[in-house]
Design an enzyme around this catalytic site. Structure first.
Site, PDB file in Angstrom:
ATOM      1  N   CYS A 230       0.833  -1.203   0.000  1.00 22.08           N
ATOM      2  CA  CYS A 230       0.000   0.000   0.000  1.00 22.08           C
ATOM      3  C   CYS A 230       0.869   1.255   0.000  1.00 22.08           C
ATOM      4  O   CYS A 230       0.599   2.208  -0.735  1.00 22.08           O
ATOM      5  CB  CYS A 230      -0.926  -0.002   1.210  1.00 22.08           C
TER       6      CYS A 230
ATOM      7  N   CYS B  83      -6.391  -3.501   6.893  1.00 24.86           N
ATOM      8  CA  CYS B  83      -7.619  -2.715   6.729  1.00 24.86           C
ATOM      9  C   CYS B  83      -8.730  -3.486   6.020  1.00 24.86           C
ATOM     10  O   CYS B  83      -9.903  -3.369   6.378  1.00 24.86           O
ATOM     11  CB  CYS B  83      -7.325  -1.410   6.007  1.00 24.86           C
TER      12      CYS B  83
END
Length: 371
Positions: free
Chosen positions: A104, A202
């Site tokens: 990410c 997440c």
């Protein structure tokens, strides 16, 4: 004189909120941005259990209102699906254990968002990571350093940053503790000053990776054999995506002694088990490398290295094998060096570089060298 502009990556948490506040205090013209990475319905979870929840967006927007800075939400869902979620699934399907936070940072925060900052005329991109960036006058290179307070250091997940990115990145929290950050947030009446800090990935907030993978792919992963290191069948596993190196719990076997996952073989659909001693090794090969403090590793170099985020760096020697691979040999055997994870190299507090572990060589089990 025109103010410098900073784009602040804001998750809705206290760290990125205080980062925005500190940049404003330094005189920057700030823009707050939240990346929309996925819809909660896409991964079959409720709206309040992930970093892309509506409440997180509202927390970030509230902080920007308090600070008097503009706020935007950018849709990066397609890029996140391709570069993070699909890579995560592929790694587990191929017997590796990924680190999606590194992906990410590499593909979203410091690629897509970095380029968006350029389009907006910003001088730098800012995140709430606990790390430091300094320019080394002697080498002419930007260096990534550990945070001053080691308990919160996040340099491990940032090793993929390039020289260009580091030159235009700031980490305002690099010299602060978490309590100090929360106190700054409270002083500025931020609604997220005491917000709970999530430790989960997440898009897998339940922590059940195999459930997410099956939901994401629509596949059912076939059973196969548990075997020992000599190939003897010990039982039946429930699909290779459910296992990672070092795992002991959840095997569902009744054995004479504690056994751990030593490797996952996607070709033969087998999970290899061994003793705790079998998990230790001194050497690894890593590829897809990125070097920061040096342009190239000339000859054997003494470093400290870590193969897991929550692990102290250990003394080792690194040798560069090619433009895109390194060999790391630790002074002492390390437990559960895992394919797919990152190895990150340090020279003192400075990140030398890192790469993705592709091979774990030289077992240091009881019947190996030095036994």
């Amino acid at each position: 004189m025109e103010k410098k502009k900073a784009l602040i990556a804001m998750s809705g948490g206290v760290d990125s909120s205080v980062a925005a506040c500190l940049m404003q205090d330094k005189g920057y013209d700030c823009i707050g941005v939240t990346m929309r990475l996925f819809d909660n319905g896409d991964i079959n979870i409720s709206s309040e259990k992930s970093c892309c929840s509506l409440s997180d967006v509202e927390d970030a927007r509230s902080v920007c209102t308090v600070l008097g800075i503009p706020y935007y939400v950018f849709n990066f869902k397609d890029r996140f699906k391709e570069c993070v979620m699909e890579r995560f699934v592929s790694d587990y399907e191929n017997g590796r254990t990924p680190n999606p936070c590194i992906d990410c940072n590499r593909y979203l925060k410091f690629d897509n968002l970095y380029r968006r900052a350029e389009e907006l005329g910003c001088d730098c991109i800012v995140t709430g990571h606990y790390a430091r960036v300094v320019y080394n006058e002697d080498t002419g290179r930007w260096n990534l350093l550990r945070a001053i307070y080691g308990d919160k250091d996040q340099s491990y997940v940032l090793y993929s940053l390039t020289q260009e990115q580091l030159a235009h990145t700031q980490f305002p929290l690099g010299g602060l503790t978490k309590p100090e950050v929360r106190e700054i947030a409270a002083q500025h009446h931020m609604r997220n000053a005491r917000k709970h800090e999530s430790q989960d990935i997440c898009f897998v907030p339940t922590g059940k990776y195999s459930d997410f993978i099956e939901e994401f792919t629509g596949k059912t992963y076939p059973e196969g054999d548990f075997v020992d290191r000599d190939g003897n069948v010990l039982g039946t596993h429930k699909g290779i995506i459910r296992y990672t190196v070092g795992q002991r719990k959840g095997l569902g076997l009744s054995l004479k002694q504690p056994m751990y996952v030593c490797s996952v073989d996607p070709v033969k659909n087998r999970v290899v088990l061994g003793t705790n001693e079998d998990l230790f090794s001194r050497e690894l090969i890593a590829n897809d490398i990125n070097l920061i403090s040096v342009p190239k590793i000339d000859g054997p170099m003494r470093v400290t290295a870590k193969v897991r985020y929550r692990q102290p760096a250990r003394p080792a020697t690194v040798t560069q094998l090619s433009d895109d691979s390194i060999r790391v040999v630790f002074d002492e055997p390390q437990r559960a060096i895992t394919k797919g994870q990152a190895v990150v190299l340090y020279d003192g507090d400075s990140v030398v570089g890192g790469g993705t572990i592709s091979e774990n060589a030289i077992s240091a089990g009881t019947n190996q060298e030095g036994a």
